[in-house]
Design a protein around this motif. Structure first.
Motif, PDB file in Angstrom:
ATOM      1  N   ALA A  39      -2.568 -29.435  -1.110  1.00  0.00           N
ATOM      2  CA  ALA A  39      -3.689 -28.954  -0.297  1.00  0.00           C
ATOM      3  C   ALA A  39      -4.451 -30.131   0.309  1.00  0.00           C
ATOM      4  N   LYS A  40      -4.707 -31.137  -0.503  1.00  0.00           N
ATOM      5  CA  LYS A  40      -5.401 -32.336  -0.010  1.00  0.00           C
ATOM      6  C   LYS A  40      -4.557 -33.005   1.086  1.00  0.00           C
ATOM      7  N   PHE A  41      -3.265 -33.026   0.846  1.00  0.00           N
ATOM      8  CA  PHE A  41      -2.333 -33.595   1.812  1.00  0.00           C
ATOM      9  C   PHE A  41      -2.446 -32.882   3.156  1.00  0.00           C
ATOM     10  N   GLY A  42      -2.492 -31.545   3.094  1.00  0.00           N
ATOM     11  CA  GLY A  42      -2.573 -30.741   4.315  1.00  0.00           C
ATOM     12  C   GLY A  42      -3.789 -31.093   5.152  1.00  0.00           C
ATOM     13  N   THR A  43      -4.897 -31.418   4.477  1.00  0.00           N
ATOM     14  CA  THR A  43      -6.116 -31.733   5.223  1.00  0.00           C
ATOM     15  C   THR A  43      -6.038 -33.112   5.877  1.00  0.00           C
ATOM     16  N   LEU A  44      -5.005 -33.889   5.514  1.00  0.00           N
ATOM     17  CA  LEU A  44      -4.788 -35.158   6.213  1.00  0.00           C
ATOM     18  C   LEU A  44      -3.888 -34.922   7.423  1.00  0.00           C
ATOM     19  N   ILE A  45      -3.013 -33.893   7.309  1.00  0.00           N
ATOM     20  CA  ILE A  45      -2.096 -33.583   8.408  1.00  0.00           C
ATOM     21  C   ILE A  45      -2.863 -32.949   9.574  1.00  0.00           C
ATOM     22  N   GLY A  46      -3.710 -31.953   9.235  1.00  0.00           N
ATOM     23  CA  GLY A  46      -4.415 -31.196  10.274  1.00  0.00           C
ATOM     24  C   GLY A  46      -5.057 -32.063  11.345  1.00  0.00           C
ATOM     25  N   PRO A  47      -5.993 -32.951  10.956  1.00  0.00           N
ATOM     26  CA  PRO A  47      -6.682 -33.763  11.968  1.00  0.00           C
ATOM     27  C   PRO A  47      -5.732 -34.672  12.753  1.00  0.00           C
ATOM     28  N   ALA A  48      -4.569 -35.003  12.162  1.00  0.00           N
ATOM     29  CA  ALA A  48      -3.655 -35.938  12.826  1.00  0.00           C
ATOM     30  C   ALA A  48      -2.580 -35.214  13.635  1.00  0.00           C
ATOM     31  N   LEU A  49      -2.680 -33.897  13.715  1.00  0.00           N
ATOM     32  CA  LEU A  49      -1.628 -33.120  14.370  1.00  0.00           C
ATOM     33  C   LEU A  49      -1.283 -33.600  15.788  1.00  0.00           C
ATOM     34  N   PRO A  50      -2.300 -33.941  16.615  1.00  0.00           N
ATOM     35  CA  PRO A  50      -1.958 -34.446  17.953  1.00  0.00           C
ATOM     36  C   PRO A  50      -1.080 -35.700  17.900  1.00  0.00           C
ATOM     37  N   LYS A  51      -1.418 -36.618  16.980  1.00  0.00           N
ATOM     38  CA  LYS A  51      -0.624 -37.847  16.845  1.00  0.00           C
ATOM     39  C   LYS A  51       0.793 -37.538  16.387  1.00  0.00           C
TER      40      LYS A  51
END
Lengths: 279, 160
Positions: free
Chosen positions: A90-102
Motif C-alpha cells: 500500500a505504501k508502495f502504491g502511494t509512491l507510484i501514484g504521484p509518479a504516474l506521468p513519469k
C-alpha cells in the motif's frame, strides 16, 4: 487441515510478534551500512539484519531457539507473511501514484523489460542441462523466477510431484530463503558500478515478489538518494505490472520457449507430455 | 525420494491463506509492529505516525475486500496496489492530504518486520530440501535470479 483450523491465539502468538518487534527495532537502530569492494559498494540495509537475525531464532534452523519459540508457533509466520507484505504494498502504491506521468514517459521500457526476464533461460537453462545434467527439472527451475503464479502454472500443467514441479519448487524455496537478500546485494552492487540508468535498475527490481522488490529498490533508493521517490515508484509500478501480466507471459511465451529450448539442449526427440497438448 | 518434502511445501502453499477476518486481525498486530520499527528507524513516534498507519490499514482492507468480492484471479497484492495508486494519483482529491500523512511512515522501516517474518516462516521441509540438493539448486537459483534481473535491466536500459 483447512485455513479455518488456525486458532486465533496461535495467530496472535505473542512470542512470534515480540521476536519480530525486537529484532526489527534492533535492525533499524543499527541502520544502513556499506562495505566497499573495488569501485563498487555492497549495501546492507536493516531488512538484511532482520532476516539474518531471525534465521538464528527460527527453531527449524537452530536448536537452541526451540527454547524461545516452538516450531508450531514459528510455522504461523508463513500465512502471516502473505498478509504482512500488504501494508508495504500500500505504501508502495502511494509512491507510484504521484509518479504516474513519469512512468508513462518510460512506457516502452517498462513494458518490454517484462520480457527481459526471459534472459534467465538463456543463461540458466544451458548450465542446468549441459553442466549439471539436470533433466526436465531444468524446465521448472529456469523458465521463470519461480514465484507463486509460476508454481501455479507448473502445478496446473505437470503437477507439483513431476520433475518440472520439483524444479520450480527448488528455486521457489531458494527465493523464499535468500532471494530478497540476493536481490538487494545485486542491485546495490550494480548501482555503484554506474553501468546502467538507475531507473532501469529500479524497473528490473519488480520482476520478483513484493519483498524482493522492496529489498532491491530500497537498496537503490539508498544508493541514489536524490532519485529516491522516482526509483521506488518505478520499481513498484514494474512489480504491479509483473503481478498483472507475469502469468500470461509465463503461459504464452516463457513456458513454450522453455520446452523448445530444453529439447534443443538435451536432444530429446520425444513428444511433450499429453497434458501440455490437451490444454 | 523427495516427494514427501515437495508435498509438504505444496501443502504449505495451499493452506497458507488466512480468512478475511483473520487477515484483518493479523494486520492490526502487524501495524503495531511496523509503528515500532518505524520509531526505531526514523525517530517518528508511534503517536505521530498513527494516522499514516491507519490510512495504510484502510487501503489494505479495501484491497482485500475487492480481491474477495471481485474474483477475476487478480491477486490481493495487485488490488491493494491499485487502490493506493488510484488514491495517490495527482488528480485524486485525497492525494495531497494522504501523501502528507504518509511521510511519517518510512518506506524501509515497514519492510524490516516483513523480512523478520519471512525468516521465521522458513519451514522444516524447506531446510531439508536445502540440505539435500542445496548446492545444485542454489547455483541454478542464483543464475535464475541474476539472469532475470540483468535481462530486465538490459532491456529497460536500452529503451529508456
Amino acid at each position: 487441515m483447512t485455513t479455518k483450523s488456525i486458532p486465533i491465539n496461535l495467530l496472535l502468538n505473542w512470542r512470534l510478534h515480540l521476536i519480530v518487534v525486537i529484532i526489527s527495532a534492533i535492525s533499524e537502530l543499527i541502520g544502513i551500512q556499506s562495505i566497499p569492494i573495488a569501485n563498487a559498494k555492497l549495501l546492507f540495509l536493516p531488512l538484511f539484519y532482520a532476516f539474518i537475525l531471525c534465521l538464528f531464532l527460527n527453531p527449524n534452523i537452530t536448536k537452541f531457539s526451540d527454547k524461545i519459540i516452538t516450531k508450531k508457533s514459528a510455522s504461523i509466520a508463513a500465512p502471516i507473511l502473505i498478509v504482512a507484505i500488504l501494508p508495504f504494498i500500500a505504501k508502495f502504491g502511494t509512491l507510484i501514484g504521484p509518479a504516474l506521468p513519469k512512468i508513462a514517459d518510460a512506457g516502452a521500457a517498462m513494458i518490454f523489460q517484462e520480457l527481459g526476464n526471459l534472459g534467465t533461460m538463456l543463461i540458466a537453462m544451458p548450465i542446468a542441462v549441459l553442466i549439471f545434467k539436470m533433466g526436465r527439472e531444468a524446465i521448472g527451475a529456469t523458465y521463470s523466477i519461480a514465484r507463486e503464479p509460476n508454481i501455479a502454472l507448473i502445478s496446473d500443467r505437470y503437477g507439483l510431484k513431476s520433475k518440472e514441479g520439483i524444479g520450480v519448487m527448488g528455486v521457489y524455496v531458494m527465493g523464499t530463503m535468500f532471494g530478497t537478500l540476493y536481490f538487494s546485494l545485486m542491485a546495490g552492487f550494480l548501482a555503484t558500478t554506474g553501468w546502467f540508468d538507475p531507473r532501469a535498475l529500479a524497473m528490473a527490481c519488480g520482476v520478483g515478489s513484493g519483498s524482493m522488490t522492496a529489498a532491491c529498490s530500497g537498496t537503490l533508493a539508498t544508493a541514489f538518494p536524490a532519485m529516491k521517490d522516482e526509483l521506488l515508484a518505478f520499481a513498484g509500478a514494474s512489480n504491479l505490472l509483473t503481478n498483472a501480466t507475469g502469468l500470461y507471459i509465463a503461459i504464452f511465451i516463457a513456458l513454450p520457449f522453455a520446452e523448445w529450448f530444453y529439447k534443443k539442449l538435451s536432444g530429446e526427440a520425444k513428444s511433450t507430455p499429453l497434458t501440455t497438448e490437451a490444454k | 525420494m523427495n516427494t514427501h518434502i515437495e508435498n509438504a511445501v505444496a501443502e504449505n502453499l495451499e493452506e497458507g491463506r488466512l480468512s478475511l477476518k483473520e487477515s484483518i486481525l493479523v494486520l492490526a498486530v502487524i501495524s503495531i509492529v511496523s509503528l515500532v520499527s518505524n520509531w526505531a528507524g526514523t525517530g517518528i513516534s508511534p503517536i505521530q505516525a498513527f494516522p499514516a498507519m491507519l490510512i495504510i490499514y484502510a487501503m489494505v482492507i479495501v484491497g482485500l475486500l475487492l480481491s474477495k468480492f471481485i474474483p477475476i484471479g487478480f491477486p490481493a497484492v495487485a488490488w491493494v496496489s491499485l487502490v493506493s495508486v488510484l488514491i495517490s494519483i495527482p488528480i485524486s482529491p485525497l492525494s495531497a492530504p494522504v501523501l502528507a500523512e504518509l511521510k511519517n511512515l518510512g518506506f524501509l522501516a515497514i519492510v524490516t518486520p516483513v523480512l523478520a517474518y519471512a525468516a521465521m516462516a522458513i519451514a522444516k521441509a524447506e531446510v531439508d530440501l536445502f540440505k539435500k540438493s542445496g548446492l545444485k539448486i542454489a547455483a541454478i537459483s542464483i543464475l535464475v535470479f541474476t539472469g532475470t534481473y540483468v535481462g530486465s535491466v538490459f532491456v529497460a536500459d536500452a529503451l529508456l
